[in-house]
Design a protein around this motif. Sequence first.
Motif, short mmCIF file in Angstrom:
data_model
loop_
_atom_site.label_atom_id
_atom_site.label_comp_id
_atom_site.label_asym_id
_atom_site.label_seq_id
_atom_site.Cartn_x
_atom_site.Cartn_y
_atom_site.Cartn_z
N THR A 118 5.90 74.26 -39.45
CA THR A 118 4.98 75.38 -39.60
C THR A 118 4.61 75.50 -41.07
O THR A 118 5.39 75.19 -41.96
CB THR A 118 5.60 76.71 -39.14
OG1 THR A 118 6.76 76.97 -39.93
CG2 THR A 118 5.96 76.69 -37.67
N THR A 119 3.40 75.95 -41.28
CA THR A 119 2.91 76.27 -42.61
C THR A 119 1.71 77.20 -42.44
O THR A 119 0.89 77.00 -41.53
CB THR A 119 2.52 75.01 -43.41
OG1 THR A 119 2.12 75.40 -44.72
CG2 THR A 119 1.44 74.20 -42.78
N ASP A 120 1.63 78.21 -43.25
CA ASP A 120 0.53 79.18 -43.17
C ASP A 120 0.29 79.66 -41.74
O ASP A 120 -0.84 79.69 -41.26
CB ASP A 120 -0.77 78.57 -43.72
CG ASP A 120 -0.69 78.31 -45.20
OD1 ASP A 120 0.04 79.04 -45.90
OD2 ASP A 120 -1.34 77.35 -45.67
N ALA A 121 1.36 80.01 -41.02
CA ALA A 121 1.29 80.53 -39.66
C ALA A 121 0.68 79.55 -38.67
O ALA A 121 0.19 79.93 -37.62
CB ALA A 121 0.54 81.86 -39.63
N GLN A 122 0.68 78.28 -38.99
CA GLN A 122 0.20 77.25 -38.09
C GLN A 122 1.37 76.33 -37.73
O GLN A 122 2.21 76.04 -38.58
CB GLN A 122 -0.90 76.41 -38.73
CG GLN A 122 -2.13 77.19 -39.09
CD GLN A 122 -3.17 76.31 -39.75
OE1 GLN A 122 -3.17 75.10 -39.59
NE2 GLN A 122 -4.05 76.92 -40.51
N THR A 123 1.40 75.88 -36.50
CA THR A 123 2.40 74.92 -36.07
C THR A 123 1.71 73.58 -35.88
O THR A 123 0.66 73.50 -35.25
CB THR A 123 3.07 75.36 -34.76
OG1 THR A 123 3.63 76.66 -34.96
CG2 THR A 123 4.17 74.40 -34.36
N VAL A 124 2.32 72.54 -36.46
CA VAL A 124 1.72 71.21 -36.45
C VAL A 124 2.73 70.19 -35.95
O VAL A 124 3.91 70.28 -36.28
CB VAL A 124 1.26 70.83 -37.89
CG1 VAL A 124 0.69 69.42 -37.94
CG2 VAL A 124 0.23 71.83 -38.40
N LYS A 125 2.24 69.26 -35.15
CA LYS A 125 3.07 68.14 -34.67
C LYS A 125 2.51 66.87 -35.30
O LYS A 125 1.34 66.55 -35.16
CB LYS A 125 3.01 68.04 -33.16
CG LYS A 125 3.83 66.90 -32.59
CD LYS A 125 3.73 66.90 -31.06
CE LYS A 125 4.54 65.80 -30.45
NZ LYS A 125 4.41 65.83 -28.96
N SER A 126 3.39 66.17 -35.98
CA SER A 126 3.01 64.96 -36.69
C SER A 126 3.75 63.76 -36.09
O SER A 126 4.98 63.78 -35.98
CB SER A 126 3.38 65.12 -38.17
OG SER A 126 3.29 63.90 -38.85
N LEU A 127 3.01 62.75 -35.67
CA LEU A 127 3.60 61.50 -35.19
C LEU A 127 3.32 60.44 -36.25
O LEU A 127 2.18 60.02 -36.42
CB LEU A 127 2.99 61.09 -33.85
CG LEU A 127 3.13 62.09 -32.72
CD1 LEU A 127 2.35 61.64 -31.48
CD2 LEU A 127 4.59 62.31 -32.36
N THR A 128 4.35 60.06 -36.99
CA THR A 128 4.19 59.08 -38.04
C THR A 128 5.29 58.04 -37.88
O THR A 128 5.81 57.85 -36.78
CB THR A 128 4.27 59.74 -39.44
OG1 THR A 128 5.55 60.34 -39.60
CG2 THR A 128 3.18 60.78 -39.63
N PHE A 129 5.66 57.39 -38.96
CA PHE A 129 6.75 56.43 -38.91
C PHE A 129 7.40 56.31 -40.27
O PHE A 129 6.81 56.66 -41.29
CB PHE A 129 6.27 55.05 -38.42
CG PHE A 129 5.23 54.41 -39.29
CD1 PHE A 129 5.58 53.52 -40.30
CD2 PHE A 129 3.88 54.66 -39.10
CE1 PHE A 129 4.62 52.92 -41.10
CE2 PHE A 129 2.91 54.06 -39.89
CZ PHE A 129 3.28 53.18 -40.89
N MET A 130 8.62 55.85 -40.24
CA MET A 130 9.35 55.53 -41.46
C MET A 130 9.45 54.01 -41.52
O MET A 130 9.63 53.35 -40.50
CB MET A 130 10.75 56.15 -41.44
CG MET A 130 10.77 57.66 -41.43
SD MET A 130 10.11 58.42 -42.93
CE MET A 130 11.40 58.05 -44.10
N VAL A 131 9.33 53.48 -42.72
CA VAL A 131 9.55 52.06 -42.95
C VAL A 131 11.01 51.93 -43.37
O VAL A 131 11.42 52.55 -44.35
CB VAL A 131 8.61 51.52 -44.05
CG1 VAL A 131 8.79 50.01 -44.21
CG2 VAL A 131 7.16 51.87 -43.76
N ALA A 132 11.77 51.14 -42.62
CA ALA A 132 13.19 50.93 -42.92
C ALA A 132 13.35 49.52 -43.48
O ALA A 132 12.84 48.56 -42.90
CB ALA A 132 14.03 51.11 -41.66
N ILE A 133 14.02 49.40 -44.62
CA ILE A 133 14.18 48.11 -45.31
C ILE A 133 15.65 47.93 -45.66
O ILE A 133 16.28 48.87 -46.15
CB ILE A 133 13.33 48.06 -46.60
CG1 ILE A 133 11.87 48.43 -46.33
CG2 ILE A 133 13.42 46.68 -47.24
CD1 ILE A 133 11.46 49.73 -46.89
#
Length: 189
Positions: A118-133
């Motif tokens: 949440t930020t500024d009264a908004q809820t956000v769903k983020s689909l990203t990825f992590m690079v693992a090395i």
Amino acid sequence: MDRRLLCWMLALFCTFSAVLTHAGELSPAETGALQQDLRSLLSTFARGDIDAMIERTHPSVKRFAGGDEAYAKATRDAMKALGDMGLKVISDDVGEPTRTYAAGDEEVCFVPRTTVFTTDAQTVKSLTFMVAIRPAGGAQWRYIDGAAMQAMPELLRQLLPDLPRDVPLPSVSVEQLSAASPTRFSCHA
């Protein structure tokens, strides 16, 4: 059989064996350990433990930022800015890692990441990825946040120049959940 031919075949086999040991599938135990390690890292982000995040970031990111001190300062500044924006992580989890890819003397995989915040009264769903090395055949993973990599794949190539160019990057998307009409943004490989 000619001894030189036998030696050549043995050398070729050893070369391919070395490549195969750090490019391919993770075992179920390695997958579980990687996911647990990454969950631990993500919890440090949610708690604001900046030092733990810095320690587990891949050295290429630190070099790109101008060294350890410059990276540490940039990370602290970014965390403060996120805090000032009121960003709060509701949930942060990881999915199944991709296969590994050889990148010089390291191996790389991509781990899907789903974050709801949440930020500024908004809820956000983020689909990203992590690079693992990790070092080829090693156990200690270091990470790069892949959120911007889909839009700027050249950045990943700068950070990991030995990663083959044809390695596909996972898709990323952002969805605003609390808006009257949800907005979805996505990028695909």
